[in-house]
Design a protein around this motif. Structure first.
Motif, PDB file in Angstrom:
ATOM      1  N   ASP A   1      46.464 -24.493 110.226  1.00  0.00           N
ATOM      2  CA  ASP A   1      45.755 -24.111 109.113  1.00  0.00           C
ATOM      3  C   ASP A   1      45.638 -22.707 108.984  1.00  0.00           C
ATOM      4  O   ASP A   1      45.570 -21.933 110.039  1.00  0.00           O
ATOM      5  N   GLY A   2      45.540 -21.917 107.726  1.00  0.00           N
ATOM      6  CA  GLY A   2      45.449 -20.699 107.681  1.00  0.00           C
ATOM      7  C   GLY A   2      47.118 -19.658 107.816  1.00  0.00           C
ATOM      8  O   GLY A   2      46.901 -18.541 108.238  1.00  0.00           O
ATOM      9  N   GLN A   3      47.922 -20.574 108.216  1.00  0.00           N
ATOM     10  CA  GLN A   3      49.260 -20.103 108.472  1.00  0.00           C
ATOM     11  C   GLN A   3      50.362 -20.460 107.213  1.00  0.00           C
ATOM     12  O   GLN A   3      50.280 -21.474 106.792  1.00  0.00           O
ATOM     13  N   LEU A   4      51.118 -19.381 106.973  1.00  0.00           N
ATOM     14  CA  LEU A   4      52.226 -19.573 106.257  1.00  0.00           C
ATOM     15  C   LEU A   4      53.304 -19.181 106.849  1.00  0.00           C
ATOM     16  O   LEU A   4      53.642 -18.104 107.508  1.00  0.00           O
ATOM     17  N   THR A   5      54.511 -19.918 106.807  1.00  0.00           N
ATOM     18  CA  THR A   5      55.650 -19.422 107.663  1.00  0.00           C
ATOM     19  C   THR A   5      56.696 -19.309 106.389  1.00  0.00           C
ATOM     20  O   THR A   5      57.171 -20.036 105.430  1.00  0.00           O
ATOM     21  N   ILE A   6      57.191 -17.995 106.581  1.00  0.00           N
ATOM     22  CA  ILE A   6      58.212 -17.346 105.846  1.00  0.00           C
ATOM     23  C   ILE A   6      59.742 -18.024 106.163  1.00  0.00           C
ATOM     24  O   ILE A   6      60.019 -17.792 107.315  1.00  0.00           O
ATOM     25  N   VAL A   7      60.340 -18.832 105.343  1.00  0.00           N
ATOM     26  CA  VAL A   7      61.632 -19.503 105.737  1.00  0.00           C
ATOM     27  C   VAL A   7      62.455 -18.653 105.463  1.00  0.00           C
ATOM     28  O   VAL A   7      63.408 -18.413 106.088  1.00  0.00           O
ATOM     29  N   THR A   8      62.768 -17.936 104.021  1.00  0.00           N
ATOM     30  CA  THR A   8      63.674 -17.140 104.058  1.00  0.00           C
ATOM     31  C   THR A   8      63.234 -16.005 102.683  1.00  0.00           C
ATOM     32  O   THR A   8      62.116 -16.215 101.892  1.00  0.00           O
ATOM     33  N   ILE A   9      64.029 -14.884 102.413  1.00  0.00           N
ATOM     34  CA  ILE A   9      63.686 -14.019 101.467  1.00  0.00           C
ATOM     35  C   ILE A   9      64.956 -13.747 100.842  1.00  0.00           C
ATOM     36  O   ILE A   9      66.181 -13.364 101.575  1.00  0.00           O
ATOM     37  N   GLY A  10      65.191 -13.658  99.539  1.00  0.00           N
ATOM     38  CA  GLY A  10      66.330 -13.267  98.836  1.00  0.00           C
ATOM     39  C   GLY A  10      66.516 -13.340  97.290  1.00  0.00           C
ATOM     40  O   GLY A  10      65.253 -13.854  96.821  1.00  0.00           O
ATOM     41  N   PRO A  11      67.559 -12.985  96.815  1.00  0.00           N
ATOM     42  CA  PRO A  11      67.681 -13.352  95.466  1.00  0.00           C
ATOM     43  C   PRO A  11      67.494 -14.782  94.808  1.00  0.00           C
ATOM     44  O   PRO A  11      68.154 -15.720  95.544  1.00  0.00           O
ATOM     45  N   HIS A  12      66.899 -14.865  93.669  1.00  0.00           N
ATOM     46  CA  HIS A  12      66.695 -16.147  93.215  1.00  0.00           C
ATOM     47  C   HIS A  12      68.341 -16.636  92.762  1.00  0.00           C
ATOM     48  O   HIS A  12      69.075 -15.948  92.286  1.00  0.00           O
ATOM     49  N   PRO A  13      68.259 -18.049  93.129  1.00  0.00           N
ATOM     50  CA  PRO A  13      69.877 -18.665  93.100  1.00  0.00           C
ATOM     51  C   PRO A  13      70.273 -18.929  91.600  1.00  0.00           C
ATOM     52  O   PRO A  13      69.246 -18.947  90.507  1.00  0.00           O
ATOM     53  N   ASN A  61      60.384  -9.831  89.008  1.00  0.00           N
ATOM     54  CA  ASN A  61      60.337 -10.745  88.103  1.00  0.00           C
ATOM     55  C   ASN A  61      60.919  -9.973  86.790  1.00  0.00           C
ATOM     56  O   ASN A  61      61.141  -8.757  86.895  1.00  0.00           O
ATOM     57  N   LYS A  62      61.776 -10.692  86.035  1.00  0.00           N
ATOM     58  CA  LYS A  62      62.456 -10.257  84.743  1.00  0.00           C
ATOM     59  C   LYS A  62      63.549  -9.205  85.279  1.00  0.00           C
ATOM     60  O   LYS A  62      63.475  -8.007  84.535  1.00  0.00           O
ATOM     61  N   THR A  63      64.208  -9.435  86.425  1.00  0.00           N
ATOM     62  CA  THR A  63      65.071  -8.679  86.890  1.00  0.00           C
ATOM     63  C   THR A  63      66.362  -9.626  87.396  1.00  0.00           C
ATOM     64  O   THR A  63      66.071 -10.676  87.689  1.00  0.00           O
ATOM     65  N   PRO A  64      67.432  -9.116  86.785  1.00  0.00           N
ATOM     66  CA  PRO A  64      68.802  -9.864  87.109  1.00  0.00           C
ATOM     67  C   PRO A  64      68.760 -10.154  88.851  1.00  0.00           C
ATOM     68  O   PRO A  64      68.609  -9.115  89.580  1.00  0.00           O
ATOM     69  N   SER A  65      68.771 -11.434  89.076  1.00  0.00           N
ATOM     70  CA  SER A  65      68.953 -11.746  90.496  1.00  0.00           C
ATOM     71  C   SER A  65      67.793 -11.318  91.207  1.00  0.00           C
ATOM     72  O   SER A  65      67.630 -10.962  92.299  1.00  0.00           O
ATOM     73  N   ALA A  66      66.269 -11.557  90.474  1.00  0.00           N
ATOM     74  CA  ALA A  66      65.171 -11.185  91.086  1.00  0.00           C
ATOM     75  C   ALA A  66      64.937 -11.943  92.503  1.00  0.00           C
ATOM     76  O   ALA A  66      65.295 -13.022  92.768  1.00  0.00           O
ATOM     77  N   TRP A  67      64.455 -11.197  93.530  1.00  0.00           N
ATOM     78  CA  TRP A  67      64.079 -11.705  94.830  1.00  0.00           C
ATOM     79  C   TRP A  67      62.892 -12.325  94.868  1.00  0.00           C
ATOM     80  O   TRP A  67      61.912 -12.198  94.088  1.00  0.00           O
ATOM     81  N   ARG A  68      62.853 -13.370  95.719  1.00  0.00           N
ATOM     82  CA  ARG A  68      61.911 -14.398  95.824  1.00  0.00           C
ATOM     83  C   ARG A  68      61.542 -14.504  97.512  1.00  0.00           C
ATOM     84  O   ARG A  68      62.551 -14.182  98.183  1.00  0.00           O
ATOM     85  N   ILE A  69      60.446 -15.140  97.620  1.00  0.00           N
ATOM     86  CA  ILE A  69      59.971 -15.280  99.292  1.00  0.00           C
ATOM     87  C   ILE A  69      59.785 -16.877  99.065  1.00  0.00           C
ATOM     88  O   ILE A  69      58.936 -17.576  98.319  1.00  0.00           O
ATOM     89  N   TRP A  70      60.742 -17.651  99.924  1.00  0.00           N
ATOM     90  CA  TRP A  70      60.312 -18.994 100.154  1.00  0.00           C
ATOM     91  C   TRP A  70      59.529 -19.403 101.436  1.00  0.00           C
ATOM     92  O   TRP A  70      59.757 -18.807 102.464  1.00  0.00           O
ATOM     93  N   TRP A  71      58.562 -20.142 101.371  1.00  0.00           N
ATOM     94  CA  TRP A  71      57.834 -20.538 102.458  1.00  0.00           C
ATOM     95  C   TRP A  71      57.018 -21.675 102.611  1.00  0.00           C
ATOM     96  O   TRP A  71      57.434 -22.447 101.351  1.00  0.00           O
ATOM     97  N   ILE A  72      56.649 -22.172 103.664  1.00  0.00           N
ATOM     98  CA  ILE A  72      55.630 -23.375 103.674  1.00  0.00           C
ATOM     99  C   ILE A  72      54.219 -23.246 104.287  1.00  0.00           C
ATOM    100  O   ILE A  72      54.266 -22.307 104.821  1.00  0.00           O
ATOM    101  N   TYR A  73      53.569 -24.065 104.035  1.00  0.00           N
ATOM    102  CA  TYR A  73      52.155 -24.020 104.830  1.00  0.00           C
ATOM    103  C   TYR A  73      52.353 -24.446 106.126  1.00  0.00           C
ATOM    104  O   TYR A  73      53.258 -25.616 106.416  1.00  0.00           O
ATOM    105  N   GLY A  74      51.674 -23.770 107.181  1.00  0.00           N
ATOM    106  CA  GLY A  74      51.653 -24.212 108.531  1.00  0.00           C
ATOM    107  C   GLY A  74      52.555 -23.474 109.454  1.00  0.00           C
ATOM    108  O   GLY A  74      52.973 -22.268 108.977  1.00  0.00           O
ATOM    109  N   PRO A  75      52.517 -23.816 110.745  1.00  0.00           N
ATOM    110  CA  PRO A  75      52.186 -25.124 110.941  1.00  0.00           C
ATOM    111  C   PRO A  75      50.749 -25.421 111.331  1.00  0.00           C
ATOM    112  O   PRO A  75      50.410 -26.660 111.257  1.00  0.00           O
TER     113      PRO A  75
END
Length: 102
Positions: free
Chosen positions: A90-102, A74-88
């Motif tokens: 219950d109790g699971q998260l699927t990490i879709v991608t990781i990278g700098p904030h667009p 946070n508060k960093t140029p091009s700060a990195w993020r994790i994008w994810w979805i719930y599932g498939p």
């Protein structure tokens, strides 16, 4: 009472990002921050205040489901993020991608 832990699943894209970061020494600090954020997602869940998780409205998830974003930095140029979805499941998260904030 603590939050239940989540099982993290990874798309090929997310695995590729992690493998690319592991392969290059100059990304060791970035990788460490990502691993900490993933550990928080898994152990404390997306509601952990340090993750600042929120739905990412500009892009839907892979199957049209809501895509979520959690902070690695946070508060960093091009700060990195994790994008994810719930599932498939219950109790699971699927990490879709990781990278700098667009």
């Amino acid at each position: 009472m603590s939050a239940p832990s989540f099982q993290l699943l990874y798309t090929r894209e997310a695995e590729k990002v992690l493998n690319d970061l592991r392969a290059k020494k100059q990304y060791a600090t970035k990788l460490k921050k990502i691993q900490k954020a993933l550990r928080l997602l898994q152990q404390a869940g997306p509601r952990h205040p340090g993750l600042h998780s929120h739905d990412y409205k500009s892009v839907p998830g892979p199957g049209g489901e809501p895509l979520w974003e959690s902070y690695v930095e946070n508060k960093t140029p091009s700060a990195w993020r994790i994008w994810w979805i719930y599932g498939p499941a219950d109790g699971q998260l699927t990490i879709v991608t990781i990278g700098p904030h667009p």
